[in-house]
Design a protein around this motif. Structure first.
Motif, PDB file in Angstrom:
ATOM      1  N   CYS A 186       0.757  -1.359  -0.157  1.00 10.27           N
ATOM      2  CA  CYS A 186      -0.004  -0.043  -0.045  1.00 10.27           C
ATOM      3  C   CYS A 186       0.825   1.427   0.110  1.00 10.27           C
ATOM      4  N   ASN A 187       0.479   2.271  -0.812  1.00 11.17           N
ATOM      5  CA  ASN A 187       0.907   3.457  -0.773  1.00 11.17           C
ATOM      6  C   ASN A 187       0.133   4.293   0.293  1.00 11.17           C
ATOM      7  N   THR A 188       0.601   4.690   1.181  1.00  9.66           N
ATOM      8  CA  THR A 188      -0.297   5.533   2.497  1.00  9.66           C
ATOM      9  C   THR A 188       0.266   6.893   2.096  1.00  9.66           C
ATOM     10  N   LYS A 189      -0.568   8.038   2.965  1.00  4.47           N
ATOM     11  CA  LYS A 189      -0.291   9.227   2.759  1.00  4.47           C
ATOM     12  C   LYS A 189       1.233   9.619   3.476  1.00  4.47           C
ATOM     13  N   THR A 190       1.794   8.851   3.982  1.00  2.00           N
ATOM     14  CA  THR A 190       3.213   9.017   4.349  1.00  2.00           C
ATOM     15  C   THR A 190       4.196   8.222   4.118  1.00  2.00           C
ATOM     16  N   GLU A 191       3.830   6.951   3.636  1.00  2.00           N
ATOM     17  CA  GLU A 191       4.900   5.917   3.304  1.00  2.00           C
ATOM     18  C   GLU A 191       4.398   4.908   2.372  1.00  2.00           C
ATOM     19  N   LYS A 192       5.607   4.172   1.911  1.00  2.00           N
ATOM     20  CA  LYS A 192       5.240   3.070   1.077  1.00  2.00           C
ATOM     21  C   LYS A 192       5.450   1.717   1.856  1.00  2.00           C
ATOM     22  N   CYS A 193       4.504   0.898   1.930  1.00  2.00           N
ATOM     23  CA  CYS A 193       4.652  -0.231   3.129  1.00  2.00           C
ATOM     24  C   CYS A 193       3.791  -1.229   2.747  1.00  2.00           C
ATOM     25  N   VAL A 194       3.950  -2.331   3.670  1.00  2.00           N
ATOM     26  CA  VAL A 194       3.028  -3.413   3.715  1.00  2.00           C
ATOM     27  C   VAL A 194       2.123  -3.340   4.889  1.00  2.00           C
ATOM     28  N   LEU A 195       0.923  -3.565   4.744  1.00  2.00           N
ATOM     29  CA  LEU A 195       0.001  -3.497   5.935  1.00  2.00           C
ATOM     30  C   LEU A 195      -0.405  -5.054   6.323  1.00  2.00           C
ATOM     31  N   ILE A 196      -0.446  -5.164   7.548  1.00  2.00           N
ATOM     32  CA  ILE A 196      -0.615  -6.421   8.286  1.00  2.00           C
ATOM     33  C   ILE A 196      -2.090  -6.440   8.892  1.00  2.00           C
ATOM     34  N   ILE A 197      -3.202  -7.176   8.383  1.00  2.00           N
ATOM     35  CA  ILE A 197      -4.569  -6.897   8.819  1.00  2.00           C
ATOM     36  C   ILE A 197      -4.966  -8.118   9.540  1.00  2.00           C
ATOM     37  N   PRO A 209      -7.300 -11.178  10.229  1.00  2.00           N
ATOM     38  CA  PRO A 209      -8.169 -12.129   9.714  1.00  2.00           C
ATOM     39  C   PRO A 209      -9.566 -11.793   9.500  1.00  2.00           C
ATOM     40  N   ASP A 210     -10.380 -11.051  10.444  1.00  2.00           N
ATOM     41  CA  ASP A 210     -11.737 -10.667  10.448  1.00  2.00           C
ATOM     42  C   ASP A 210     -11.794  -9.160   9.791  1.00  2.00           C
ATOM     43  N   GLY A 211     -10.546  -8.577   9.406  1.00  2.00           N
ATOM     44  CA  GLY A 211     -10.671  -7.293   8.698  1.00  2.00           C
ATOM     45  C   GLY A 211     -10.820  -6.269   9.488  1.00  2.00           C
ATOM     46  N   SER A 212     -10.810  -6.239  10.973  1.00  2.00           N
ATOM     47  CA  SER A 212     -11.284  -5.421  11.865  1.00  2.00           C
ATOM     48  C   SER A 212      -9.784  -4.451  12.510  1.00  2.00           C
ATOM     49  N   THR A 213      -8.823  -5.209  12.263  1.00  2.00           N
ATOM     50  CA  THR A 213      -7.556  -4.423  13.002  1.00  2.00           C
ATOM     51  C   THR A 213      -6.307  -4.261  12.043  1.00  2.00           C
ATOM     52  N   LEU A 214      -5.819  -3.254  12.108  1.00  2.00           N
ATOM     53  CA  LEU A 214      -4.270  -3.236  11.545  1.00  2.00           C
ATOM     54  C   LEU A 214      -3.366  -3.639  12.783  1.00  2.00           C
ATOM     55  N   LEU A 215      -2.599  -4.930  12.261  1.00  2.00           N
ATOM     56  CA  LEU A 215      -1.797  -5.477  13.422  1.00  2.00           C
ATOM     57  C   LEU A 215      -0.550  -4.734  13.203  1.00  2.00           C
ATOM     58  N   ASN A 216      -0.055  -4.686  12.026  1.00  2.00           N
ATOM     59  CA  ASN A 216       1.345  -3.964  12.113  1.00  2.00           C
ATOM     60  C   ASN A 216       1.506  -3.564  10.663  1.00  2.00           C
ATOM     61  N   LYS A 217       2.624  -2.854  10.321  1.00  2.00           N
ATOM     62  CA  LYS A 217       2.974  -2.575   9.104  1.00  2.00           C
ATOM     63  C   LYS A 217       4.633  -2.590   9.106  1.00  2.00           C
ATOM     64  N   PHE A 218       5.185  -2.318   7.850  1.00  2.00           N
ATOM     65  CA  PHE A 218       6.714  -2.329   7.823  1.00  2.00           C
ATOM     66  C   PHE A 218       6.964  -1.454   6.398  1.00  2.00           C
ATOM     67  N   ALA A 219       7.871  -0.845   6.403  1.00  2.00           N
ATOM     68  CA  ALA A 219       7.969   0.006   5.254  1.00  2.00           C
ATOM     69  C   ALA A 219       8.710  -0.790   4.030  1.00  2.00           C
TER      70      ALA A 219
END
Length: 207
Positions: free
Chosen positions: A144-155, A157-167
């Motif tokens: 994902c490209n976010t408003k502040t960084e290029k990263c990988v989002l870790i979400i 399984p139920d789609g309710s929570t952003l667990l982590n991310k890394f650039a």
């Protein structure tokens, strides 16, 4: 294979492909022109012939909202088959469909907010959601490209929570392999490899 849109006789843009262990092929269909809706087709391949066996609308927008599809993937989680579809351009959604019966895909309303995650607002802040992979426990890894960084989002399984991310520099494609996360860098031949447990970089490949 071409999907001819009955409303305007144009061919949808097939974008995003996935297969499952039952042999079905899934194609994300971006509306032609890129507005109004995004769809999913389920296909079989037999005797050198591709046959459409299932179809579902993923999202409906309006004629002024540029709408398309990026990555899709299919994973068997807790005994059910799910197709995950990234909708992009003016919107950024991750939608999950149940494909236990490939002839009758439907939006899984237990996921996220009534079947989808809106990736635009906090905590995701997406400006362009791209490609993804899903682990066997349902954990989602989304470039994902976010408003502040290029990263990988870790979400979750139920789609309710952003667990982590890394650039990752212009993260684009994502693939899970054994204990690793592979991430491609857009417009280059680079592939970054990360430890799935710690998210620490392990190596970089130059293709």
């Amino acid at each position: 294979f071409q999907y001819i849109q009955p409303e305007n006789s144009k061919s949808s843009y097939p974008k995003g492909l996935a297969t499952d262990d039952r042999g079905y092929l899934y194609a994300g269909l971006a509306w032609n022109p890129n507005n109004t809706r995004a769809d999913l087709a389920v296909l079989t391949y037999d005797n050198n012939k591709i046959t459409q066996v299932g179809y579902a609308n993923v999202i409906t927008t309006d004629a002024n909202t540029k709408t398309g599809i990026n990555g899709i993937t299919v994973e068997k989680v807790n005994g059910s088959y799910y197709a995950y579809v990234v909708v992009n351009y003016d919107v950024d959604y991750l939608v999950r469909l149940n494909v236990d019966d490939p002839t009758k895909p439907f939006i899984d309303t237990s996921f996220g907010n009534n079947g989808m995650i809106d990736l635009k607002p906090d905590p995701y802040n997406a400006s362009d959601a791209l490609y993804l992979d899903v682990d066997t426990d349902g954990t989602i890894y989304l470039a994902c490209n976010t408003k502040t960084e290029k990263c990988v989002l870790i979400i979750s399984p139920d789609g309710s929570t952003l667990l982590n991310k890394f650039a990752h520099e212009t993260a684009y494609g994502v693939a899970l392999w054994k204990d690793y996360i592979l991430v491609t860098t857009q417009n280059t031949g680079k592939v970054g490899i990360y430890d799935k447990a710690t998210l620490a970089p392990v190596a970089t490949l130059e293709v």
